[in-house]
Design a protein around this motif. Structure first.
Motif, PDB file in Angstrom:
ATOM      1  N   ASN A 124       0.850  -1.184   0.000  1.00  0.00           N
ATOM      2  CA  ASN A 124       0.000   0.000   0.000  1.00  0.00           C
ATOM      3  C   ASN A 124       0.892   1.243   0.000  1.00  0.00           C
ATOM      4  OD1 ASN A 124      -1.409   2.296   1.284  1.00  0.00           O
ATOM      5  ND2 ASN A 124      -3.089   0.852   1.476  1.00  0.00           N
ATOM      6  N   PRO A 125       0.617   2.228  -0.865  1.00  0.00           N
ATOM      7  CA  PRO A 125       1.458   3.428  -0.924  1.00  0.00           C
ATOM      8  C   PRO A 125       1.652   4.125   0.423  1.00  0.00           C
ATOM      9  CG  PRO A 125       0.018   3.368  -2.824  1.00  0.00           C
ATOM     10  CD  PRO A 125      -0.425   2.245  -1.909  1.00  0.00           C
ATOM     11  N   ALA A 126       0.670   4.085   1.304  1.00  0.00           N
ATOM     12  CA  ALA A 126       0.825   4.704   2.622  1.00  0.00           C
ATOM     13  C   ALA A 126       1.908   3.988   3.427  1.00  0.00           C
ATOM     14  CB  ALA A 126      -0.502   4.679   3.380  1.00  0.00           C
ATOM     15  N   PHE A 127       1.954   2.656   3.343  1.00  0.00           N
ATOM     16  CA  PHE A 127       2.965   1.873   4.052  1.00  0.00           C
ATOM     17  C   PHE A 127       4.344   2.125   3.443  1.00  0.00           C
ATOM     18  CE2 PHE A 127       5.191  -2.015   5.345  1.00  0.00           C
ATOM     19  CZ  PHE A 127       4.867  -2.055   6.687  1.00  0.00           C
ATOM     20  N   VAL A 128       4.410   2.192   2.122  1.00  0.00           N
ATOM     21  CA  VAL A 128       5.679   2.474   1.433  1.00  0.00           C
ATOM     22  C   VAL A 128       6.199   3.848   1.842  1.00  0.00           C
ATOM     23  CG1 VAL A 128       6.789   2.820  -0.810  1.00  0.00           C
ATOM     24  CG2 VAL A 128       5.147   0.952  -0.515  1.00  0.00           C
ATOM     25  N   THR A 129       5.309   4.828   1.906  1.00  0.00           N
ATOM     26  CA  THR A 129       5.699   6.180   2.300  1.00  0.00           C
ATOM     27  C   THR A 129       6.252   6.200   3.716  1.00  0.00           C
ATOM     28  OG1 THR A 129       4.115   7.191   0.806  1.00  0.00           O
ATOM     29  CG2 THR A 129       4.829   8.528   2.663  1.00  0.00           C
ATOM     30  N   ASP A 130       5.620   5.476   4.628  1.00  0.00           N
ATOM     31  CA  ASP A 130       6.114   5.393   6.000  1.00  0.00           C
ATOM     32  C   ASP A 130       7.527   4.798   6.020  1.00  0.00           C
ATOM     33  OD1 ASP A 130       5.735   5.560   8.932  1.00  0.00           O
ATOM     34  OD2 ASP A 130       5.848   3.363   8.792  1.00  0.00           O
ATOM     35  N   TYR A 131       7.754   3.754   5.239  1.00  0.00           N
ATOM     36  CA  TYR A 131       9.074   3.131   5.124  1.00  0.00           C
ATOM     37  C   TYR A 131      10.097   4.153   4.624  1.00  0.00           C
ATOM     38  CZ  TYR A 131      12.722  -0.034   3.364  1.00  0.00           C
ATOM     39  OH  TYR A 131      13.916  -0.660   3.096  1.00  0.00           O
ATOM     40  N   VAL A 132       9.736   4.893   3.571  1.00  0.00           N
ATOM     41  CA  VAL A 132      10.651   5.884   3.001  1.00  0.00           C
ATOM     42  C   VAL A 132      10.995   6.937   4.047  1.00  0.00           C
ATOM     43  CG1 VAL A 132      10.859   7.738   1.282  1.00  0.00           C
ATOM     44  CG2 VAL A 132       9.958   5.504   0.600  1.00  0.00           C
ATOM     45  N   GLN A 133      10.004   7.417   4.777  1.00  0.00           N
ATOM     46  CA  GLN A 133      10.246   8.472   5.758  1.00  0.00           C
ATOM     47  C   GLN A 133      11.058   7.982   6.947  1.00  0.00           C
ATOM     48  OE1 GLN A 133       6.231   9.787   6.388  1.00  0.00           O
ATOM     49  NE2 GLN A 133       6.339  11.274   4.718  1.00  0.00           N
ATOM     50  N   THR A 134      10.854   6.731   7.379  1.00  0.00           N
ATOM     51  CA  THR A 134      11.558   6.239   8.568  1.00  0.00           C
ATOM     52  C   THR A 134      12.880   5.541   8.255  1.00  0.00           C
ATOM     53  OG1 THR A 134      10.275   4.187   8.566  1.00  0.00           O
ATOM     54  CG2 THR A 134       9.455   5.999   9.919  1.00  0.00           C
ATOM     55  N   LYS A 135      12.954   4.773   7.200  1.00  0.00           N
ATOM     56  CA  LYS A 135      14.162   3.993   6.904  1.00  0.00           C
ATOM     57  C   LYS A 135      15.089   4.670   5.903  1.00  0.00           C
ATOM     58  CE  LYS A 135      12.826   0.159   9.049  1.00  0.00           C
ATOM     59  NZ  LYS A 135      13.416  -0.384  10.205  1.00  0.00           N
ATOM     60  N   VAL A 136      14.513   5.380   4.935  1.00  0.00           N
ATOM     61  CA  VAL A 136      15.323   5.973   3.874  1.00  0.00           C
ATOM     62  C   VAL A 136      15.696   7.413   4.239  1.00  0.00           C
ATOM     63  CG1 VAL A 136      15.412   6.573   1.425  1.00  0.00           C
ATOM     64  CG2 VAL A 136      14.259   4.468   2.139  1.00  0.00           C
ATOM     65  N   CYS A 137      14.721   8.240   4.510  1.00  0.00           N
ATOM     66  CA  CYS A 137      14.983   9.659   4.806  1.00  0.00           C
ATOM     67  C   CYS A 137      15.447   9.873   6.239  1.00  0.00           C
ATOM     68  CB  CYS A 137      13.737  10.489   4.537  1.00  0.00           C
ATOM     69  SG  CYS A 137      13.294  10.538   2.800  1.00  0.00           S
ATOM     70  N   ARG A 138      14.885   9.120   7.157  1.00  0.00           N
ATOM     71  CA  ARG A 138      15.213   9.199   8.582  1.00  0.00           C
ATOM     72  C   ARG A 138      14.983  10.575   9.183  1.00  0.00           C
ATOM     73  NH1 ARG A 138      20.543   5.397   8.896  1.00  0.00           N
ATOM     74  NH2 ARG A 138      19.558   3.615   7.922  1.00  0.00           N
ATOM     75  N   SER A 139      14.268  11.410   8.464  1.00  0.00           N
ATOM     76  CA  SER A 139      13.886  12.725   8.985  1.00  0.00           C
ATOM     77  C   SER A 139      12.775  13.259   8.092  1.00  0.00           C
ATOM     78  CB  SER A 139      15.078  13.682   8.989  1.00  0.00           C
ATOM     79  OG  SER A 139      15.397  14.057   7.675  1.00  0.00           O
ATOM     80  N   LYS A 140      12.247  14.403   8.435  1.00  0.00           N
ATOM     81  CA  LYS A 140      11.167  14.971   7.631  1.00  0.00           C
ATOM     82  C   LYS A 140      11.683  15.871   6.522  1.00  0.00           C
ATOM     83  CE  LYS A 140       7.363  14.281  10.560  1.00  0.00           C
ATOM     84  NZ  LYS A 140       6.183  13.720  10.034  1.00  0.00           N
ATOM     85  N   THR A 141      13.004  16.045   6.425  1.00  0.00           N
ATOM     86  CA  THR A 141      13.539  16.887   5.360  1.00  0.00           C
ATOM     87  C   THR A 141      13.593  16.112   4.057  1.00  0.00           C
ATOM     88  OG1 THR A 141      15.799  16.266   5.875  1.00  0.00           O
ATOM     89  CG2 THR A 141      14.926  18.218   6.986  1.00  0.00           C
ATOM     90  N   ALA A 142      13.658  16.823   2.958  1.00  0.00           N
ATOM     91  CA  ALA A 142      13.737  16.187   1.637  1.00  0.00           C
ATOM     92  C   ALA A 142      15.010  15.354   1.552  1.00  0.00           C
ATOM     93  CB  ALA A 142      13.721  17.247   0.549  1.00  0.00           C
ATOM     94  N   CYS A 143      14.898  14.185   1.004  1.00  0.00           N
ATOM     95  CA  CYS A 143      16.051  13.290   0.967  1.00  0.00           C
ATOM     96  C   CYS A 143      16.311  12.728  -0.424  1.00  0.00           C
ATOM     97  CB  CYS A 143      15.869  12.167   1.966  1.00  0.00           C
ATOM     98  SG  CYS A 143      14.480  11.090   1.568  1.00  0.00           S
ATOM     99  N   GLY A 144      15.775  13.364  -1.436  1.00  0.00           N
ATOM    100  CA  GLY A 144      15.945  12.860  -2.792  1.00  0.00           C
ATOM    101  C   GLY A 144      17.208  13.378  -3.425  1.00  0.00           C
TER     102      GLY A 144
END
Length: 179
Positions: A124-144
């Motif tokens: 589900n895109p909501a679950f994927v987004t949570d993963y990206v924010q917590t595991k990939v970005c690790r913060s609320k700032t832009a991480c791309g």
């Protein structure tokens, strides 16, 4: 086939926020894309709000390599149930060496969260987004810039706009391209 003869492989993706009751037109192809103020060329040097969705089931290896080399994403998030890199002359070892060479971190989303089937609710895109924010970005700032590798059901025309909508929900809108 020369480069000029090759079909365009990128298109913009809407996050669905401005949907009307009429069906949305297909996202534009590369030749129809206009330049944003932050984008003096097709692939900007750095845009922390750029996300690219790549359907590896249909994109030729040469185009995949070109996209990764040009945008040099900070993270590559693989949403495929079976992550494969078995292009001609390409395999997992070569792919991971290539990702390291361009400075990209690879995240096997489906392996990390235990997805075994492309109908798993964890996609589900909501679950994927949570993963990206917590595991990939690790913060609320832009991480791309970010690259999402797709295949199967995740590559359909409805999934990417939903993913774009969820990823943009908390902060400023991401700029999406689809290959």
């Amino acid at each position: 086939m020369t480069n000029r003869d090759r079909p365009s492989f990128l298109r913009l993706v809407s996050d669905g926020a401005s949907r009307t009751s009429t069906p949305a037109a297909a996202p534009p192809r590369l030749g129809d894309v206009y330049q944003h103020a932050w984008q003096p060329t097709l692939f900007p040097d750095f845009n922390p709000r750029l996300a690219v969705a790549i359907d590896l089931d249909t994109l030729p290896k040469e185009d995949f390599v070109e996209i990764i080399e040009r945008i040099r994403p900070r993270a590559i998030i693989d949403l495929r149930v079976i992550p494969r890199f078995d292009y001609a002359g390409f395999n997992r070892r070569v792919a991971f060496d290539f990702f390291a060479h361009v400075g990209s971190s690879y995240f096997d989303f489906t392996g990390d969260v235990g997805v075994k089937d492309d109908r798993d609710a964890k996609l589900n895109p909501a679950f994927v987004t949570d993963y990206v924010q917590t595991k990939v970005c690790r913060s609320k700032t832009a991480c791309g810039p970010l690259v999402f590798l797709l295949g199967g059901r995740e590559a359909d025309d409805e999934y990417v706009p939903l993913l774009a909508q969820h990823l943009s929900a908390d902060e400023a809108e991401w700029q999406w391209l689809r290959a």
